[in-house]
Design a protein around this motif. Structure first.
Motif, mmCIF file in Angstrom:
data_model
loop_
_atom_site.group_PDB
_atom_site.id
_atom_site.type_symbol
_atom_site.label_atom_id
_atom_site.label_comp_id
_atom_site.label_asym_id
_atom_site.label_seq_id
_atom_site.Cartn_x
_atom_site.Cartn_y
_atom_site.Cartn_z
ATOM 1 N N PHE A 9 16.421 2.612 15.434
ATOM 2 C CA PHE A 9 15.605 3.477 14.579
ATOM 3 C C PHE A 9 14.495 4.114 15.419
ATOM 4 N N PHE A 10 13.840 5.119 14.828
ATOM 5 C CA PHE A 10 12.736 5.795 15.514
ATOM 6 C C PHE A 10 11.453 5.665 14.701
ATOM 7 N N ASN A 11 10.362 5.710 15.385
ATOM 8 C CA ASN A 11 9.042 5.456 14.812
ATOM 9 C C ASN A 11 8.382 6.767 14.348
ATOM 10 N N PRO A 12 7.884 6.873 13.133
ATOM 11 C CA PRO A 12 7.868 5.880 12.066
ATOM 12 C C PRO A 12 9.226 5.830 11.344
ATOM 13 N N ALA A 13 9.758 4.621 11.233
ATOM 14 C CA ALA A 13 11.146 4.469 10.760
ATOM 15 C C ALA A 13 11.351 4.960 9.330
ATOM 16 N N LEU A 14 10.280 4.999 8.540
ATOM 17 C CA LEU A 14 10.441 5.503 7.165
ATOM 18 C C LEU A 14 10.573 7.024 7.134
ATOM 19 N N VAL A 15 10.179 7.656 8.238
ATOM 20 C CA VAL A 15 10.170 9.128 8.264
ATOM 21 C C VAL A 15 11.307 9.687 9.119
ATOM 22 N N THR A 24 0.840 -1.198 0.000
ATOM 23 C CA THR A 24 0.000 0.000 0.000
ATOM 24 C C THR A 24 0.880 1.256 0.000
ATOM 25 N N TYR A 25 1.894 1.220 0.873
ATOM 26 C CA TYR A 25 2.742 2.401 1.067
ATOM 27 C C TYR A 25 3.498 2.773 -0.210
ATOM 28 N N LEU A 26 4.114 1.775 -0.852
ATOM 29 C CA LEU A 26 4.972 2.091 -2.013
ATOM 30 C C LEU A 26 4.162 2.697 -3.169
ATOM 31 N N ASP A 69 2.577 -0.550 25.468
ATOM 32 C CA ASP A 69 3.226 -1.764 25.988
ATOM 33 C C ASP A 69 4.738 -1.541 26.077
ATOM 34 N N LEU A 70 5.293 -0.899 25.045
ATOM 35 C CA LEU A 70 6.739 -0.629 25.054
ATOM 36 C C LEU A 70 7.102 0.327 26.197
ATOM 37 N N ALA A 71 6.276 1.371 26.376
ATOM 38 C CA ALA A 71 6.532 2.328 27.465
ATOM 39 C C ALA A 71 6.475 1.602 28.810
ATOM 40 N N GLU A 74 1.452 4.353 -2.892
ATOM 41 C CA GLU A 74 1.029 5.683 -2.418
ATOM 42 C C GLU A 74 2.130 6.717 -2.639
ATOM 43 N N ARG A 75 3.384 6.290 -2.415
ATOM 44 C CA ARG A 75 4.518 7.186 -2.636
ATOM 45 C C ARG A 75 4.617 7.575 -4.111
ATOM 46 N N VAL A 76 4.273 6.620 -4.979
ATOM 47 C CA VAL A 76 4.298 6.909 -6.428
ATOM 48 C C VAL A 76 3.208 7.935 -6.736
ATOM 49 N N THR A 77 2.010 7.696 -6.198
ATOM 50 C CA THR A 77 0.893 8.621 -6.437
ATOM 51 C C THR A 77 1.243 10.027 -5.936
ATOM 52 N N LYS A 78 1.952 10.067 -4.782
ATOM 53 C CA LYS A 78 2.333 11.370 -4.211
ATOM 54 C C LYS A 78 3.473 12.037 -4.972
ATOM 55 N N GLY A 79 4.072 11.289 -5.913
ATOM 56 C CA GLY A 79 5.192 11.837 -6.683
ATOM 57 C C GLY A 79 6.509 11.803 -5.921
ATOM 58 N N LYS A 80 6.581 10.999 -4.846
ATOM 59 C CA LYS A 80 7.815 10.917 -4.046
ATOM 60 C C LYS A 80 8.735 9.801 -4.515
ATOM 61 N N LEU A 81 8.200 8.937 -5.382
ATOM 62 C CA LEU A 81 8.931 7.751 -5.824
ATOM 63 C C LEU A 81 8.508 7.460 -7.259
ATOM 64 N N HIS A 92 6.850 20.517 19.663
ATOM 65 C CA HIS A 92 7.021 19.106 19.292
ATOM 66 C C HIS A 92 5.903 18.729 18.312
ATOM 67 N N PRO A 93 6.199 17.884 17.314
ATOM 68 C CA PRO A 93 5.135 17.526 16.371
ATOM 69 C C PRO A 93 3.981 16.765 17.022
ATOM 70 N N MET A 94 4.278 16.076 18.122
ATOM 71 C CA MET A 94 3.234 15.330 18.846
ATOM 72 C C MET A 94 3.485 15.486 20.328
ATOM 73 N N VAL A 134 18.125 9.286 23.024
ATOM 74 C CA VAL A 134 16.785 9.837 22.766
ATOM 75 C C VAL A 134 15.745 9.303 23.749
ATOM 76 N N ASN A 135 15.757 7.991 23.974
ATOM 77 C CA ASN A 135 14.725 7.452 24.866
ATOM 78 C C ASN A 135 14.917 7.877 26.319
ATOM 79 N N ARG A 136 16.132 8.230 26.698
ATOM 80 C CA ARG A 136 16.329 8.768 28.054
ATOM 81 C C ARG A 136 15.647 10.139 28.168
ATOM 82 N N ILE A 137 15.825 10.951 27.097
ATOM 83 C CA ILE A 137 15.218 12.290 27.109
ATOM 84 C C ILE A 137 13.690 12.159 27.047
ATOM 85 N N LEU A 138 13.246 11.274 26.134
ATOM 86 C CA LEU A 138 11.808 11.057 25.971
ATOM 87 C C LEU A 138 11.191 10.512 27.254
ATOM 88 N N ASN A 139 11.919 9.617 27.913
ATOM 89 C CA ASN A 139 11.413 9.015 29.148
ATOM 90 C C ASN A 139 11.204 10.082 30.227
HETATM 91 N N1 3HC Z 1 4.459 5.704 8.383
HETATM 92 C C1 3HC Z 1 5.131 6.156 7.302
HETATM 93 N N2 3HC Z 1 5.112 7.436 6.910
HETATM 94 C C2 3HC Z 1 4.379 8.276 7.655
HETATM 95 C C3 3HC Z 1 3.662 7.880 8.809
HETATM 96 C C4 3HC Z 1 3.735 6.515 9.163
HETATM 97 N N3 3HC Z 1 3.136 6.028 10.228
HETATM 98 N N4 3HC Z 1 3.056 8.950 9.341
HETATM 99 C C5 3HC Z 1 3.361 9.990 8.573
HETATM 100 N N5 3HC Z 1 4.155 9.596 7.562
HETATM 101 C C6 3HC Z 1 4.721 10.430 6.517
HETATM 102 C C7 3HC Z 1 3.676 10.939 5.568
HETATM 103 O O1 3HC Z 1 3.494 10.034 4.495
HETATM 104 C C8 3HC Z 1 4.282 12.246 5.114
HETATM 105 O O2 3HC Z 1 5.282 11.998 4.163
HETATM 106 P P1 3HC Z 1 5.586 13.054 2.977
HETATM 107 O O3 3HC Z 1 5.687 14.411 3.598
HETATM 108 O O4 3HC Z 1 6.873 12.600 2.380
HETATM 109 O O5 3HC Z 1 4.433 12.940 2.044
HETATM 110 C C9 3HC Z 1 5.008 12.756 6.367
HETATM 111 O O6 3HC Z 1 5.263 11.586 7.166
HETATM 112 C C10 3HC Z 1 4.186 13.740 7.155
HETATM 113 O O7 3HC Z 1 2.948 13.126 7.433
HETATM 114 P P2 3HC Z 1 1.587 13.865 7.802
HETATM 115 O O8 3HC Z 1 1.564 15.190 7.123
HETATM 116 O O9 3HC Z 1 0.463 12.922 7.549
HETATM 117 O O10 3HC Z 1 1.608 13.984 9.353
HETATM 118 P P3 3HC Z 1 2.486 14.865 10.285
HETATM 119 O O11 3HC Z 1 3.086 16.032 9.592
HETATM 120 O O12 3HC Z 1 1.634 15.048 11.454
HETATM 121 O O13 3HC Z 1 3.716 13.905 10.661
HETATM 122 C C11 3HC Z 1 4.768 12.361 12.055
HETATM 123 C C12 3HC Z 1 3.505 12.667 11.267
HETATM 124 C C13 3HC Z 1 5.950 12.216 11.097
HETATM 125 C C14 3HC Z 1 4.536 11.038 12.762
HETATM 126 C C15 3HC Z 1 5.041 13.539 13.053
HETATM 127 O O14 3HC Z 1 3.879 13.752 13.828
HETATM 128 C C16 3HC Z 1 6.187 13.303 13.968
HETATM 129 O O15 3HC Z 1 7.330 13.522 13.609
HETATM 130 N N6 3HC Z 1 5.891 12.864 15.211
HETATM 131 C C17 3HC Z 1 6.911 12.596 16.215
HETATM 132 C C18 3HC Z 1 7.470 11.229 15.994
HETATM 133 C C19 3HC Z 1 8.549 10.920 16.978
HETATM 134 O O16 3HC Z 1 8.863 11.666 17.890
HETATM 135 N N7 3HC Z 1 9.161 9.742 16.813
HETATM 136 C C20 3HC Z 1 10.158 9.245 17.712
HETATM 137 C C21 3HC Z 1 9.465 8.442 18.750
HETATM 138 S S1 3HC Z 1 10.567 7.747 19.908
HETATM 139 C C22 3HC Z 1 10.944 6.247 19.256
HETATM 140 O O17 3HC Z 1 10.569 5.897 18.181
HETATM 141 C C23 3HC Z 1 11.793 5.415 20.123
HETATM 142 C C24 3HC Z 1 11.619 3.955 19.868
HETATM 143 O O18 3HC Z 1 12.528 3.278 20.658
HETATM 144 C C25 3HC Z 1 10.226 3.458 20.106
#
Ligand code: 3HC
Length: 288
Positions: free
Chosen positions: A145-151, A51-53, A243-245, A55-62, A229-231, A194-199
């Motif tokens: 890696f950090f979640n979402p790992a693709l971003v 689904t993701y790949l 569960d991880l927390a 979608e990236r084509v449709t978005k013009g990112k790939l 912060h974005p979130m 990072v997780n120490r700061i986040l914690n």
């Molecule tokens: N999977 C893949 N790609 C995603 C995604 C997901 N779950 N969520 C968003 N994206 C992509 C979108 O496709 C979009 O890509 P594009 O700009 O290239 O088209 C881009 O991210 C921005 O998405 P949106 O506009 O829909 O949403 P936001 O601007 O709100 O961004 C977010 C979403 C990237 C998740 C942003 O809110 C964010 O950065 N949040 C903080 C995340 C963070 O702090 N992560 C670290 C957590 S700590 C951790 O991971 C530790 C580990 O040990 C668990």
């Protein structure tokens, strides 16, 4: 072992992190085999990639060619030996339980070619805790890696005392090849940077909610609007998994015995109810 020697990557675990790390590696041109005990998780990971790949084509990112090539490089299998047997690099992203990880590393040591590097994507467990389950501790490190790992752009690489300089270098090179920024830590510390700061943020946010000072939504609003912060911490815990927390806080509490590390009542309540966040469609927020 050099970066160029890596042709095939095995990702252990198709969950929150593993499925995106797999796609990330495939997009960088690697053959990737993602393995998990659960067929359901593998099916979900495969559906995500399919689904993701596009979608990236449709978005013009790939380009269509890039998406097709990445998809062609990905495989999802319950067969652990098939996935890991000829891997040059392994990224373990399995459940955060030390006994399971130690068993996995012992099995990986037996199955993978002697040159293969075995990295753990653990959020907080340092690799010395699994390296001694293998006969190749020099080839064991953290690659976090950090979640979402693709971003998310950052990857923490931790070179424990047992990790060879070559393993750390190849892992930093691989990080760059995946389009990420690597930080190399030369000292092991629980939770890395990072997780120490986040914690620290999460602990304070949970304390404020537990005390009834503000609701999770209000705390999130404060953090996003005042700190940029974005979130907020509660929405982020829903993303990374309650569960991880819980596991990470509990492990820290058990290791230190420090009451300050005891999981907050709100965190325990969410964990006990199975409200793990987005993956359970309910956490601090509710999801469709
Ligand atoms: N999977 C893949 N790609 C995603 C995604 C997901 N779950 N969520 C968003 N994206 C992509 C979108 O496709 C979009 O890509 P594009 O700009 O290239 O088209 C881009 O991210 C921005 O998405 P949106 O506009 O829909 O949403 P936001 O601007 O709100 O961004 C977010 C979403 C990237 C998740 C942003 O809110 C964010 O950065 N949040 C903080 C995340 C963070 O702090 N992560 C670290 C957590 S700590 C951790 O991971 C530790 C580990 O040990 C668990």
């Amino acid at each position: 072992m050099k970066l160029e020697d890596i042709k095939k990557i095995c990702v252990i675990g198709a969950g929150n992190m593993g499925h995106q790390i797999s796609v990330c590696c495939a997009l960088a041109g690697y053959k990737v085999s993602c393995t998990d005990l659960s067929q359901d998780m593998l099916d979900k990971a495969e559906t995500f990639a399919k689904t993701y790949l596009p979608e990236r084509v449709t978005k013009g990112k790939l380009s269509q060619v890039q998406a097709d090539e990445a998809l062609g490089k990905l495989s999802f299998t319950q067969n652990f030996e098939e996935a890991a047997g000829n891997a040059d690099y392994v990224i373990e992203a399995a459940v955060e339980k030390i006994d399971i990880k130690r068993k996995l590393f012992a099995d990986l040591d037996r199955i993978t070619p002697p040159h293969a590097i075995l990295a753990t994507n653990s959020s907080f467990i340092v690799s010395s805790q699994v390296a001694d389950a293998t006969k190749r501790p020099g080839k064991v490190c953290n690659m976090h890696f950090f979640n979402p790992a693709l971003v998310m752009k950052l990857v923490e690489v931790v070179q424990g005392a047992h990790t060879s300089a070559e393993t750390a270098q190849v892992t930093m090179d691989l990080t760059a090849k995946l389009g990420k920024t690597g930080i190399l830590l030369k000292k092991e510390i629980y939770g890395f940077l990072v997780n120490r700061i986040l914690n620290a943020i999460n602990t304070e946010a949970l304390y404020l909610a537990d005390m009834g000072i503000a609701a999770p939504e209000e705390i999130d609003l404060a953090v996003t609007n005042a700190l940029g912060h974005p979130m907020g911490p509660f929405r982020l815990m829903d993303l990374t998994g309650i569960d991880l927390a819980y596991y990470s806080t509990m492990e820290r509490y058990q290791n230190t015995g420090d009451i300050a590390n005891k999981p907050s009542p709100l965190l325990v309540e969410k964990f006990t109810k199975g409200e793990y966040g987005i993956k359970a469609k309910k956490g601090f927020y509710t999801y469709d």
